[in-house]
Design a protein around this motif. Structure first.
Motif, PDB file in Angstrom:
ATOM      1  N   GLN A 190      36.753  43.145  36.370  1.00 30.50           N
ATOM      2  CA  GLN A 190      37.553  44.102  37.173  1.00 30.50           C
ATOM      3  C   GLN A 190      37.329  43.991  38.620  1.00 30.50           C
ATOM      4  O   GLN A 190      38.921  44.808  39.167  1.00 30.50           O
ATOM      5  CB  GLN A 190      37.460  45.605  36.554  1.00 30.50           C
ATOM      6  CG  GLN A 190      36.924  46.753  36.994  1.00 30.50           C
ATOM      7  CD  GLN A 190      36.040  46.995  38.115  1.00 30.50           C
ATOM      8  OE1 GLN A 190      34.797  46.589  38.465  1.00 30.50           O
ATOM      9  NE2 GLN A 190      36.336  47.762  38.839  1.00 30.50           N
ATOM     10  N   LEU A 191      36.954  43.978  38.893  1.00 35.55           N
ATOM     11  CA  LEU A 191      36.605  43.819  40.471  1.00 35.55           C
ATOM     12  C   LEU A 191      37.789  42.900  41.483  1.00 35.55           C
ATOM     13  O   LEU A 191      38.268  43.521  41.981  1.00 35.55           O
ATOM     14  CB  LEU A 191      35.350  43.265  40.849  1.00 35.55           C
ATOM     15  CG  LEU A 191      34.836  43.182  42.191  1.00 35.55           C
ATOM     16  CD1 LEU A 191      35.277  44.082  43.874  1.00 35.55           C
ATOM     17  CD2 LEU A 191      33.595  42.780  42.918  1.00 35.55           C
ATOM     18  N   LYS A 192      37.691  41.546  40.201  1.00 33.50           N
ATOM     19  CA  LYS A 192      38.759  40.609  40.873  1.00 33.50           C
ATOM     20  C   LYS A 192      40.202  41.522  40.876  1.00 33.50           C
ATOM     21  O   LYS A 192      41.325  41.593  41.544  1.00 33.50           O
ATOM     22  CB  LYS A 192      39.165  39.824  40.200  1.00 33.50           C
ATOM     23  CG  LYS A 192      40.110  38.472  40.867  1.00 33.50           C
ATOM     24  CD  LYS A 192      40.347  37.569  39.664  1.00 33.50           C
ATOM     25  CE  LYS A 192      41.162  36.258  40.203  1.00 33.50           C
ATOM     26  NZ  LYS A 192      42.273  36.421  39.660  1.00 33.50           N
ATOM     27  N   ALA A 193      40.994  42.415  39.270  1.00 34.42           N
ATOM     28  CA  ALA A 193      41.789  42.783  39.852  1.00 34.42           C
ATOM     29  C   ALA A 193      42.266  44.088  40.804  1.00 34.42           C
ATOM     30  O   ALA A 193      43.099  44.121  40.789  1.00 34.42           O
ATOM     31  CB  ALA A 193      41.443  43.767  38.543  1.00 34.42           C
ATOM     32  N   GLU A 194      41.107  44.327  40.996  1.00 34.42           N
ATOM     33  CA  GLU A 194      41.118  46.259  41.902  1.00 34.42           C
ATOM     34  C   GLU A 194      41.748  45.203  43.254  1.00 34.42           C
ATOM     35  O   GLU A 194      42.405  45.697  44.130  1.00 34.42           O
ATOM     36  CB  GLU A 194      39.919  46.535  41.846  1.00 34.42           C
ATOM     37  CG  GLU A 194      39.541  47.003  40.396  1.00 34.42           C
ATOM     38  CD  GLU A 194      39.373  48.814  40.283  1.00 34.42           C
ATOM     39  OE1 GLU A 194      39.885  49.241  41.958  1.00 34.42           O
ATOM     40  OE2 GLU A 194      38.610  49.781  39.924  1.00 34.42           O
ATOM     41  N   LEU A 195      40.957  44.365  43.897  1.00 36.07           N
ATOM     42  CA  LEU A 195      40.774  43.808  45.183  1.00 36.07           C
ATOM     43  C   LEU A 195      42.123  42.725  44.840  1.00 36.07           C
ATOM     44  O   LEU A 195      42.844  43.348  46.241  1.00 36.07           O
ATOM     45  CB  LEU A 195      39.922  42.792  44.733  1.00 36.07           C
ATOM     46  CG  LEU A 195      38.476  42.746  45.310  1.00 36.07           C
ATOM     47  CD1 LEU A 195      37.170  41.210  45.565  1.00 36.07           C
ATOM     48  CD2 LEU A 195      38.093  42.906  46.418  1.00 36.07           C
ATOM     49  N   GLU A 196      42.370  42.559  43.531  1.00 34.38           N
ATOM     50  CA  GLU A 196      44.311  42.374  44.083  1.00 34.38           C
ATOM     51  C   GLU A 196      45.031  43.337  44.075  1.00 34.38           C
ATOM     52  O   GLU A 196      46.306  43.066  44.873  1.00 34.38           O
ATOM     53  CB  GLU A 196      44.729  41.288  43.036  1.00 34.38           C
ATOM     54  CG  GLU A 196      44.014  39.728  42.490  1.00 34.38           C
ATOM     55  CD  GLU A 196      43.921  39.209  41.812  1.00 34.38           C
ATOM     56  OE1 GLU A 196      43.665  37.580  41.773  1.00 34.38           O
ATOM     57  OE2 GLU A 196      44.544  39.401  40.554  1.00 34.38           O
ATOM     58  N   ASN A 197      44.991  44.280  42.898  1.00 29.61           N
ATOM     59  CA  ASN A 197      45.633  45.504  43.427  1.00 29.61           C
ATOM     60  C   ASN A 197      45.789  46.083  45.019  1.00 29.61           C
ATOM     61  O   ASN A 197      46.801  46.843  45.411  1.00 29.61           O
ATOM     62  CB  ASN A 197      45.345  46.297  42.262  1.00 29.61           C
ATOM     63  CG  ASN A 197      45.029  46.132  41.073  1.00 29.61           C
ATOM     64  OD1 ASN A 197      46.302  45.438  40.797  1.00 29.61           O
ATOM     65  ND2 ASN A 197      45.163  46.414  40.027  1.00 29.61           N
ATOM     66  N   ASN A 198      44.551  45.991  46.050  1.00 27.46           N
ATOM     67  CA  ASN A 198      44.997  46.584  47.114  1.00 27.46           C
ATOM     68  C   ASN A 198      44.854  45.476  48.597  1.00 27.46           C
ATOM     69  O   ASN A 198      45.192  45.869  49.353  1.00 27.46           O
ATOM     70  CB  ASN A 198      43.362  46.744  47.150  1.00 27.46           C
ATOM     71  CG  ASN A 198      42.904  47.955  46.414  1.00 27.46           C
ATOM     72  OD1 ASN A 198      43.291  50.023  47.104  1.00 27.46           O
ATOM     73  ND2 ASN A 198      42.480  48.833  45.329  1.00 27.46           N
ATOM     74  N   PHE A 199      45.987  44.200  47.410  1.00 28.50           N
ATOM     75  CA  PHE A 199      46.001  43.374  48.721  1.00 28.50           C
ATOM     76  C   PHE A 199      44.766  42.868  49.640  1.00 28.50           C
ATOM     77  O   PHE A 199      45.024  42.462  50.312  1.00 28.50           O
ATOM     78  CB  PHE A 199      46.952  44.083  49.453  1.00 28.50           C
ATOM     79  CG  PHE A 199      48.067  44.294  48.495  1.00 28.50           C
ATOM     80  CD1 PHE A 199      48.744  43.413  47.558  1.00 28.50           C
ATOM     81  CD2 PHE A 199      48.485  45.441  48.411  1.00 28.50           C
ATOM     82  CE1 PHE A 199      50.091  44.431  47.511  1.00 28.50           C
ATOM     83  CE2 PHE A 199      49.615  46.090  47.693  1.00 28.50           C
ATOM     84  CZ  PHE A 199      50.602  45.149  47.039  1.00 28.50           C
ATOM     85  N   ILE A 200      43.320  42.817  49.074  1.00 29.21           N
ATOM     86  CA  ILE A 200      42.100  42.472  50.211  1.00 29.21           C
ATOM     87  C   ILE A 200      42.193  40.599  49.664  1.00 29.21           C
ATOM     88  O   ILE A 200      41.977  40.119  50.632  1.00 29.21           O
ATOM     89  CB  ILE A 200      41.673  42.933  49.229  1.00 29.21           C
ATOM     90  CG1 ILE A 200      41.510  45.100  49.844  1.00 29.21           C
ATOM     91  CG2 ILE A 200      40.259  42.483  49.570  1.00 29.21           C
ATOM     92  CD1 ILE A 200      42.201  44.820  50.802  1.00 29.21           C
ATOM     93  N   ILE A 201      43.399  40.256  48.686  1.00 29.90           N
ATOM     94  CA  ILE A 201      42.591  39.060  47.894  1.00 29.90           C
ATOM     95  C   ILE A 201      44.238  37.768  47.206  1.00 29.90           C
ATOM     96  O   ILE A 201      45.132  39.723  47.190  1.00 29.90           O
ATOM     97  CB  ILE A 201      41.451  38.451  47.291  1.00 29.90           C
ATOM     98  CG1 ILE A 201      41.793  39.151  45.838  1.00 29.90           C
ATOM     99  CG2 ILE A 201      40.397  37.992  47.951  1.00 29.90           C
ATOM    100  CD1 ILE A 201      40.737  38.598  44.388  1.00 29.90           C
TER     101      ILE A 201
END
Length: 201
Positions: A190-201
């Motif tokens: 879930q964290l990976k998906a949220e980081l990707e959605n926020n263009f953090i990674i």
């Protein structure tokens, strides 16, 4: 523009759970759960996280519940047995963020100053942080707004440029009230998906 990532530690990067110890001490699962819910409560443990000496917190409970003395003393006497491994999926994301080079990465943790050195010895990735703010050392804890502000001030970080990750919704809401963008952690996926959605990674 996010330039700072702030991680909680327990249940996000470090698998800490009193059940790991107390399943060895209680033959009955429900009896164990009742003990942890009603005697060595999360609220009691948080007082040690906020700076109360472990011995003082222990003696307080022993006086209240003398028939549970052995199990109460085990909480900190055998505290290390509550530590599981690293939460590898989150550690991998941490490594990715670190190697990216775009972010300063800090930890803001509710943790006793007396037990935190054990974690520092056990988990190498704790040395990757640019700074760690430990509640027991500072004598304040999440969700106190001053605790978040302490980290921001210490490391010259602006709330609007930071992203905070914590498994406790209470702590996430407190960060958001300060203007810190926050993610309520439930799993590495879930964290990976949220980081990707926020263009953090």
């Amino acid at each position: 523009m996010i330039n700072t990532i702030i991680f909680d530690l327990g249940a996000v990067l470090v698998d800490w759970n009193p059940h790991y110890l107390y399943r060895n001490l209680f033959p009955d699962e429900q009896e164990m759960k009742d003990f942890l819910a009603n005697i060595t409560t999360p609220e009691w443990n948080e007082e040690q996280d906020a700076g109360r000496p472990l011995q003082e917190g222990t003696e307080l409970l022993v006086q209240q519940y003398p028939h549970h003395e052995a199990n109460i003393r085990a909480f900190y006497g055998r505290w290390e047995e509550m530590l599981g491994g690293a939460i590898e999926g989150t550690v991998e994301l941490f490594k990715q963020l670190k190697e990216n080079g775009k972010y300063k990465i800090y930890a803001l943790t509710n943790w006793s100053a007396e037990t935190f050195p054990i974690a520092l010895q056990r988990y190498d990735f704790l040395n990757w942080f640019d700074g760690i703010v430990v509640s027991g050392t500072e004598k304040m804890r999440k969700p106190n707004p001053a605790f978040y502000q302490l980290l921001l001030d210490r490391y010259n970080t602006k709330a609007e440029e930071a992203l905070f990750i914590d498994d406790n919704l209470r702590n996430v809401l407190a960060a958001q009230k300060l203007g810190i963008k926050s993610i309520h952690f439930s799993s590495a996926e879930q964290l990976k998906a949220e980081l990707e959605n926020n263009f953090i990674i």
